[in-house]
Design a protein around this motif. Structure first.
Motif, PDB file in Angstrom:
ATOM      1  N   LEU A 164       0.829  -1.197   0.000  1.00  0.00           N
ATOM      2  CA  LEU A 164       0.000   0.000   0.000  1.00  0.00           C
ATOM      3  C   LEU A 164       0.868   1.253   0.000  1.00  0.00           C
ATOM      4  N   ALA A 165       1.917   1.272   0.807  1.00  0.00           N
ATOM      5  CA  ALA A 165       2.796   2.439   0.849  1.00  0.00           C
ATOM      6  C   ALA A 165       3.428   2.696  -0.517  1.00  0.00           C
ATOM      7  N   LEU A 166       3.871   1.633  -1.187  1.00  0.00           N
ATOM      8  CA  LEU A 166       4.503   1.781  -2.501  1.00  0.00           C
ATOM      9  C   LEU A 166       3.474   2.198  -3.552  1.00  0.00           C
ATOM     10  N   THR A 167       2.284   1.616  -3.473  1.00  0.00           N
ATOM     11  CA  THR A 167       1.230   1.968  -4.438  1.00  0.00           C
ATOM     12  C   THR A 167       0.843   3.438  -4.303  1.00  0.00           C
ATOM     13  N   ALA A 168       0.625   3.883  -3.072  1.00  0.00           N
ATOM     14  CA  ALA A 168       0.209   5.269  -2.846  1.00  0.00           C
ATOM     15  C   ALA A 168       1.284   6.258  -3.281  1.00  0.00           C
ATOM     16  N   ALA A 169       2.543   5.833  -3.193  1.00  0.00           N
ATOM     17  CA  ALA A 169       3.647   6.724  -3.556  1.00  0.00           C
ATOM     18  C   ALA A 169       4.007   6.657  -5.035  1.00  0.00           C
ATOM     19  N   GLY A 170       3.328   5.794  -5.791  1.00  0.00           N
ATOM     20  CA  GLY A 170       3.660   5.657  -7.207  1.00  0.00           C
ATOM     21  C   GLY A 170       5.000   5.011  -7.424  1.00  0.00           C
ATOM     22  N   ARG A 171       5.336   4.016  -6.604  1.00  0.00           N
ATOM     23  CA  ARG A 171       6.625   3.331  -6.695  1.00  0.00           C
ATOM     24  C   ARG A 171       6.422   1.899  -7.186  1.00  0.00           C
ATOM     25  N   TRP A 172       7.517   1.323  -7.664  1.00  0.00           N
ATOM     26  CA  TRP A 172       7.466  -0.066  -8.114  1.00  0.00           C
ATOM     27  C   TRP A 172       7.263  -1.009  -6.944  1.00  0.00           C
ATOM     28  N   HIS A 173       6.659  -2.170  -7.228  1.00  0.00           N
ATOM     29  CA  HIS A 173       6.492  -3.238  -6.249  1.00  0.00           C
ATOM     30  C   HIS A 173       7.546  -4.311  -6.491  1.00  0.00           C
ATOM     31  N   SER A 175       8.236  -8.835  -5.240  1.00  0.00           N
ATOM     32  CA  SER A 175       7.747  -9.988  -4.481  1.00  0.00           C
ATOM     33  C   SER A 175       8.924 -10.573  -3.708  1.00  0.00           C
ATOM     34  N   GLY A 176       8.601 -11.211  -2.572  1.00  0.00           N
ATOM     35  CA  GLY A 176       9.674 -11.777  -1.758  1.00  0.00           C
ATOM     36  C   GLY A 176      10.637 -10.702  -1.287  1.00  0.00           C
ATOM     37  N   LYS A 177      11.928 -10.981  -1.430  1.00  0.00           N
ATOM     38  CA  LYS A 177      12.952 -10.039  -0.957  1.00  0.00           C
ATOM     39  C   LYS A 177      12.902  -8.719  -1.721  1.00  0.00           C
ATOM     40  N   TRP A 178      12.385  -8.756  -2.961  1.00  0.00           N
ATOM     41  CA  TRP A 178      12.334  -7.522  -3.741  1.00  0.00           C
ATOM     42  C   TRP A 178      11.286  -6.556  -3.204  1.00  0.00           C
ATOM     43  N   LEU A 179      10.261  -7.047  -2.534  1.00  0.00           N
ATOM     44  CA  LEU A 179       9.296  -6.135  -1.913  1.00  0.00           C
ATOM     45  C   LEU A 179       9.979  -5.327  -0.822  1.00  0.00           C
ATOM     46  N   LEU A 180      10.795  -5.988  -0.009  1.00  0.00           N
ATOM     47  CA  LEU A 180      11.528  -5.277   1.044  1.00  0.00           C
ATOM     48  C   LEU A 180      12.538  -4.304   0.439  1.00  0.00           C
ATOM     49  N   ARG A 181      13.218  -4.718  -0.618  1.00  0.00           N
ATOM     50  CA  ARG A 181      14.196  -3.827  -1.253  1.00  0.00           C
ATOM     51  C   ARG A 181      13.531  -2.573  -1.815  1.00  0.00           C
ATOM     52  N   LEU A 183      10.719  -1.249  -0.753  1.00  0.00           N
ATOM     53  CA  LEU A 183      10.264  -0.425   0.362  1.00  0.00           C
ATOM     54  C   LEU A 183      11.432   0.306   1.010  1.00  0.00           C
ATOM     55  N   ARG A 184      12.555  -0.380   1.185  1.00  0.00           N
ATOM     56  CA  ARG A 184      13.726   0.285   1.763  1.00  0.00           C
ATOM     57  C   ARG A 184      14.212   1.426   0.877  1.00  0.00           C
ATOM     58  N   SER A 185      14.136   1.228  -0.428  1.00  0.00           N
ATOM     59  CA  SER A 185      14.546   2.290  -1.343  1.00  0.00           C
ATOM     60  C   SER A 185      13.635   3.509  -1.221  1.00  0.00           C
ATOM     61  N   TYR A 186      12.363   3.274  -0.939  1.00  0.00           N
ATOM     62  CA  TYR A 186      11.401   4.376  -0.813  1.00  0.00           C
ATOM     63  C   TYR A 186      11.371   4.962   0.588  1.00  0.00           C
ATOM     64  N   ASP A 187      11.270   4.100   1.609  1.00  0.00           N
ATOM     65  CA  ASP A 187      11.105   4.568   2.989  1.00  0.00           C
ATOM     66  C   ASP A 187      11.758   3.555   3.920  1.00  0.00           C
ATOM     67  N   ALA A 188      13.039   3.724   4.163  1.00  0.00           N
ATOM     68  CA  ALA A 188      13.788   2.768   4.983  1.00  0.00           C
ATOM     69  C   ALA A 188      13.261   2.723   6.419  1.00  0.00           C
TER      70      ALA A 188
END
Length: 320
Positions: A164-173, A175-181, A183-188
């Motif tokens: 939801l945070a990535l969607t609302a910010a217009g950022r890429w999603h 899956s798995g470890k890439w979801l965390l990566r 999110l960290r790139s957007y809002d650590a």
């Protein structure tokens, strides 16, 4: 062996006629571990059906994705539309392994441009769906009494809060470890808070609620999502009522999936439609690879010039 020489040797031995190929993924970064694999995309002339294969090359595990030029564009387009740019990242951020066709650099540049542009603002329905899912999970967490169920719900809340945070910010999603990566790139700070709060239901609920509030607030009561309509013509004229009655995928398919189920049954009854692969990949009998493009939400991205557009004889498409 270093990943790049190993991947080049793999392509040279198994695909000597490849038009071009890329290596991407964690093997090229500081995140590489003893279990990292080689993410290899190889583009072949005349490949009828794209495929993905897991194999071992010498000491390396390999995730191999084989495409023709048209399917490469179509699959990248699909990843971008789904906001999970796996294939564009491998091609755009990776290393060129071979380039007999002379087009790898152009493909890379187009992929990088689309990646840097981002997915764009989410459609209202997509954002509402993400808010609804997280709101529903928070209700499940509040009412959970089984420790095992609560543990599963907590992890789901962590992931859906990130989405939801990535969607609302217009950022890429991802899956798995890439979801965390992602999110960290957007809002650590948010990534760290979600991970820290996972074992504390009260703290986790507060963190997820703050994500919801930034995205428009909770949404549950009154939420509605329409399914896909199923027109009467969706069934094959050769498909009898008894065929439907005897096929559970049609009798029990939800409204959103029933049309796709009809399509599978039609293919089983009528045989494959020879037009489907070209239609499914976004091409037409009169359009060549040079007319293919990635249809992002904001930008048309990849246009791979064909041999005629480059002033080359079509035979040059094969030449090294």
């Amino acid at each position: 062996m270093d990943p790049v020489p190993a991947a080049r040797a793999l392509v040279a031995e198994r695909f000597p006629d490849a038009l071009y190929a890329f290596l991407g993924g964690s093997a090229l970064t500081g995140r590489r571990t003893s279990r990292s694999d080689l993410d290899v995309v190889v583009v072949l002339d005349g490949l009828a059906v794209p495929y993905r294969e897991s194999l071992r090359w010498r000491e390396w595990p390999v995730d191999l994705m084989a495409h023709n030029e048209l399917s490469l564009i179509a699959y990248a387009d699909r990843d971008l539309a789904g906001r999970r740019p796996t294939l564009p990242r491998v091609c755009g951020e990776g290393v060129v392994l071979t380039d007999r066709a002379g087009r790898a650099a152009e493909v890379q540049a187009a992929m990088r441009e689309r990646l840097s542009a981002g997915p764009g603002p989410a459609a209202p329905g997509m954002l509402d769906r993400a808010r609804y899912v997280l709101s529903d999970l928070l209700d499940d967490l509040a009412g959970a009494t089984d420790p095992g169920e609560q543990a599963f719900v907590r992890w789901q809340i962590v992931q859906e809060s990130a989405r939801l945070a990535l969607t609302a910010a217009g950022r890429w999603h991802g899956s798995g470890k890439w979801l965390l990566r992602e999110l960290r790139s957007y809002d650590a700070a948010l990534a760290d808070e979600l991970l820290s709060a996972h074992d504390d239901p009260v703290r986790l609920a507060a963190t997820a609620t703050s994500v919801l509030e930034r995205a428009g607030g909770r949404l549950w009561e009154g939420y509605r999502a329409d399914g896909d309509p199923v027109p009467p013509t969706a069934a094959s004229p050769h498909l009898r009522r008894s065929d439907v009655r005897d096929r559970p995928e049609l009798r029990h398919a939800p409204p959103g999936g029933r049309q796709r189920a009809y399509g599978r049954v039609r293919q089983a009854v009528d045989g494959p439609d020879p037009r489907r692969p070209l239609h499914a990949l976004g091409g037409s009998p009169s359009r060549g690879v040079g007319d293919g493009h990635l249809r992002g939400q904001r930008h048309a991205v990849v246009r791979v010039p064909g041999p005629r557009q480059r002033g080359r004889d079509p035979a040059g498409h094969q030449a090294g």
